[in-house]
Design a protein around this motif. Sequence first.
Motif, PDB file in Angstrom:
ATOM      1  N   PHE A  83      -4.668 -27.645  26.558  1.00 38.63           N
ATOM      2  CA  PHE A  83      -3.483 -28.376  26.106  1.00 38.63           C
ATOM      3  C   PHE A  83      -2.238 -27.480  26.156  1.00 38.63           C
ATOM      4  CE2 PHE A  83      -6.279 -31.754  25.170  1.00 38.63           C
ATOM      5  CZ  PHE A  83      -5.524 -32.884  24.892  1.00 38.63           C
ATOM      6  N   SER A 118      -2.787 -27.204  38.945  1.00 37.45           N
ATOM      7  CA  SER A 118      -3.339 -28.439  38.391  1.00 37.45           C
ATOM      8  C   SER A 118      -2.153 -29.329  38.066  1.00 37.45           C
ATOM      9  CB  SER A 118      -4.191 -28.157  37.147  1.00 37.45           C
ATOM     10  OG  SER A 118      -4.855 -29.328  36.718  1.00 37.45           O
ATOM     11  N   THR A 119      -2.409 -30.378  37.300  1.00 41.03           N
ATOM     12  CA  THR A 119      -1.358 -31.272  36.826  1.00 41.03           C
ATOM     13  C   THR A 119      -1.562 -31.487  35.334  1.00 41.03           C
ATOM     14  OG1 THR A 119      -2.672 -33.264  37.202  1.00 41.03           O
ATOM     15  CG2 THR A 119      -1.242 -32.526  39.038  1.00 41.03           C
ATOM     16  N   VAL A 120      -0.570 -32.062  34.690  1.00 42.86           N
ATOM     17  CA  VAL A 120      -0.712 -32.401  33.273  1.00 42.86           C
ATOM     18  C   VAL A 120      -1.936 -33.293  33.097  1.00 42.86           C
ATOM     19  CG1 VAL A 120       0.355 -33.594  31.312  1.00 42.86           C
ATOM     20  CG2 VAL A 120       1.761 -32.155  32.813  1.00 42.86           C
ATOM     21  N   ARG A 176       1.074 -27.969  36.943  1.00 47.06           N
ATOM     22  CA  ARG A 176       0.926 -26.973  35.886  1.00 47.06           C
ATOM     23  C   ARG A 176       0.012 -25.874  36.407  1.00 47.06           C
ATOM     24  NH1 ARG A 176       4.625 -29.475  34.042  1.00 47.06           N
ATOM     25  NH2 ARG A 176       4.759 -30.409  31.966  1.00 47.06           N
ATOM     26  N   THR A 229       3.190 -37.114  24.618  1.00 49.11           N
ATOM     27  CA  THR A 229       3.271 -36.847  26.055  1.00 49.11           C
ATOM     28  C   THR A 229       4.011 -37.968  26.770  1.00 49.11           C
ATOM     29  OG1 THR A 229       1.231 -35.555  26.027  1.00 49.11           O
ATOM     30  CG2 THR A 229       1.904 -36.465  28.161  1.00 49.11           C
ATOM     31  N   LEU A 249      -5.297 -31.457  33.601  1.00 52.45           N
ATOM     32  CA  LEU A 249      -5.652 -30.623  32.460  1.00 52.45           C
ATOM     33  C   LEU A 249      -6.134 -31.447  31.272  1.00 52.45           C
ATOM     34  CD1 LEU A 249      -2.777 -28.115  32.943  1.00 52.45           C
ATOM     35  CD2 LEU A 249      -5.184 -27.452  32.711  1.00 52.45           C
ATOM     36  N   LEU A 250      -5.448 -32.545  30.993  1.00 54.65           N
ATOM     37  CA  LEU A 250      -5.853 -33.390  29.860  1.00 54.65           C
ATOM     38  C   LEU A 250      -7.199 -34.039  30.112  1.00 54.65           C
ATOM     39  CD1 LEU A 250      -2.398 -34.987  28.995  1.00 54.65           C
ATOM     40  CD2 LEU A 250      -3.506 -32.993  27.915  1.00 54.65           C
ATOM     41  N   TYR A 252      -1.762 -25.148  28.508  1.00 56.11           N
ATOM     42  CA  TYR A 252      -1.392 -25.192  29.931  1.00 56.11           C
ATOM     43  C   TYR A 252      -0.738 -26.524  30.290  1.00 56.11           C
ATOM     44  CZ  TYR A 252      -4.354 -21.034  30.550  1.00 56.11           C
ATOM     45  OH  TYR A 252      -4.915 -19.791  30.472  1.00 56.11           O
ATOM     46  N   ALA A 253      -1.212 -27.613  29.700  1.00 56.32           N
ATOM     47  CA  ALA A 253      -0.621 -28.933  29.981  1.00 56.32           C
ATOM     48  C   ALA A 253       0.847 -28.971  29.554  1.00 56.32           C
ATOM     49  CB  ALA A 253      -1.410 -30.042  29.287  1.00 56.32           C
ATOM     50  N   LYS A 254       1.203 -28.200  28.528  1.00 60.02           N
ATOM     51  CA  LYS A 254       2.607 -28.111  28.094  1.00 60.02           C
ATOM     52  C   LYS A 254       3.415 -27.190  28.998  1.00 60.02           C
ATOM     53  CE  LYS A 254       1.546 -26.969  23.815  1.00 60.02           C
ATOM     54  NZ  LYS A 254       1.628 -26.611  22.382  1.00 60.02           N
ATOM     55  N   LEU A 311       2.837 -36.863  33.887  1.00 56.93           N
ATOM     56  CA  LEU A 311       1.399 -36.677  34.114  1.00 56.93           C
ATOM     57  C   LEU A 311       1.059 -36.058  35.464  1.00 56.93           C
ATOM     58  CD1 LEU A 311      -0.131 -39.862  32.447  1.00 56.93           C
ATOM     59  CD2 LEU A 311       0.007 -37.524  31.537  1.00 56.93           C
TER      60      LEU A 311
END
Length: 181
Positions: A73, A141-143, A132, A123, A146-147, A75-77, A128
Amino acid sequence: MKPASTLEVWLRGPLPEIPALLQPVAHALLQAREEVEKIAGGFPNEKLWERPVGVASVGFHLQHLTGVLDRLFTYAKGEMLSPSQLEWLANEGKPQAGQASFEELFQHFSQQIDKALAQLSATDTSTLLEGRGVGRAQIPSTVLGLLFHAAEHTQRHVGQLLVTVAVVGRNVEGKVQNVDL
């Protein structure tokens, strides 16, 4: 028809505070928490760090569930890991202060799920597909990637945790004790 509380989380309907595209992530995390919570009160703490046939211990799985959610999470940010997150990672699989019982480790995991749900609710779904980087190497990757991975990785480790709990919770007669799976 069964009461909603007896159905798996994804069958209970949408969570109003979570964007529609992120419902599966939230459902998977809540389902994971419920499955782990079922055994939180009855697992013998003296078996927390046992590694039957060399597999990861129950304590490791609980620490890893918490840590991986936090890291993915983050990394998603679009952020890098903090020193405290790196310390948590380095100590996964080792008994730590404040993590001496199944219940304490479960509370850390549960709190991390609450943080993840808060992040999901905040989010912006237009982000999305944004790229990231993962880790120091900034693997792309992407948001959403990762989620989603956070949800599926959590489910995978909960499954491994439940099997390990069943194995180390057996008494000499081969019956599961203090564990209601």
